[in-house]
Design an enzyme around this catalytic site. Sequence first.
Site, PDB file in Angstrom:
ATOM      1  CE  LYS B  97      -3.241   2.652   2.644  1.00  0.00           C
ATOM      2  NZ  LYS B  97      -3.661   2.969   4.011  1.00  0.00           N
ATOM      3  N   GLY B 158      -7.541   9.249  10.399  1.00  0.00           N
ATOM      4  CA  GLY B 158      -7.743   9.310  11.849  1.00  0.00           C
ATOM      5  C   GLY B 158      -8.761  10.332  12.315  1.00  0.00           C
ATOM      6  CB  ALA B 184      -8.001   7.713   5.223  1.00  0.00           C
ATOM      7  N   GLY B 185     -10.486   8.023   7.280  1.00  0.00           N
ATOM      8  CA  GLY B 185     -11.501   8.989   7.694  1.00  0.00           C
ATOM      9  C   GLY B 185     -12.849   8.398   8.060  1.00  0.00           C
ATOM     10  CG  ASN B 206      -5.595   1.188  11.793  1.00  0.00           C
ATOM     11  OD1 ASN B 206      -4.426   1.149  11.501  1.00  0.00           O
ATOM     12  ND2 ASN B 206      -5.995   0.766  12.988  1.00  0.00           N
ATOM     13  CB  THR B 207      -8.358   5.661  13.434  1.00  0.00           C
ATOM     14  OG1 THR B 207      -7.058   5.891  12.881  1.00  0.00           O
ATOM     15  CG2 THR B 207      -8.525   6.484  14.701  1.00  0.00           C
TER      16      THR B 207
END
Lengths: 72, 255
Positions: B97, B158, B184-185, B206-207
Amino acid sequence: MKVKLNGKETDMETGTTIEILIASRKINPATVVVELNRNIIEPEKWGSFIISEKDEIEVLTFMGGGASGRSI
Amino acid sequence: MEDQFKIAGQLINSRFLLGTGKFSSYAIMRDSLESSQAHIVTVALRRVDLGQKNENILDYIPKNCITMTNTSGARNAEEAIRIARLARKMGCGNWIKIEVIPDTKYLLPDNAETIKATEALAKEGFLVMPYMNPDLMDARRLVNAGAVSVMPLGAPIGTNKGLKTQEMIRILIEEIDIPVIVDAGLGKPSHAAEAMELGADAVLVNTAVAVAVDPVIMAQAFSQAVIAGRLAYLAGPGAVKEEAAASSPLTGFLR
C-alpha cells in the site's frame, strides 16, 4: 568503533558481523530485515558481512500500522 | 447472488480491509482481526526497538490473511520505494500500500509522488494499492502506472469524519475500472455502509476500530455494515422523492 544503528550513534566492537549484532541484541532473525548503508543484506550473508566504522545499519520489523508516521 | 471481489485477479474474501495500528495490545488486535473477517490486513515497517524484547506482530495475524505493508513514513516516491523493497524481504508477498505523505497536519497524500512510486514498484512486480486524494486524472495516471486498485481518502486519516469526499469518490467509482477502495476517515459503520452503497468495491478502516471502547465488537459492526452496504448497492435503492408516496394501498380504508 562508532556506527549508526537505527539512527543512533552506537559503539561496536571491530569485527562485528551482522549475524553477531542480531544475536547479541536477542533479535529473532526471522522477524527483521537489515539494511547496511542503504543496501538490503540477505540473511544468508549476515555471517560474512563485517560492520565497518561509520556504517549505517537499519534493523526493521513489522509493527501495527494503518497509516502515517515516520519509519526510517 | 454471486458477488466476487477480486484484486489483480486474486479472489479476496472480504470487502472490509483492516489496519493494525493504534490497538492497545496485539491480543486485542488479533481478536478484532478475527471478528472483522478481514482478508487483507495492513502493517507498517519500523525500526526494531533495540532496548527491549520485540513481539512479532505476524504471530497475531490470522494465517489466512494477506499481510500488506504500507509505506507510511514515506515523504516522497524514493522513500516509498525503499520501504516497499525492504518490506518484500520480510516474506509476506508482493502486496504494497503506497502512502506518500509530506503533509504533517492533515496527512494528505502527494498524488504526483504516489504515481511515480506506483510506476516503479509495479515494474518490479509489486501489487500496488496507492492511497490517494480522489482526483480523477490522477486515478487514471495510477491505473496507467500499473496500480491494482486505487484507495481514495474519505476524510483525513484518523479524523473519523466520514465520507467528506463523496462526490469525487462517486466519480472515481464511475470512471475507474480497477477496484476503488475507500481508505481513511471513516469513523462509524454507517460511513462504511455509505461508501459501499455508493458502489465502492471495499473500504479500509483502522482508527475507528482500534480506538473504539470495544474494538472487537466495532470490527464486527464495520464488517456487517460493509456487507449491508454492498448488498444495498447490488439491490439498487429506490429513487428519492420530494413528496410522500404511500407504501400501503390507498383503497379499502375502514372508515
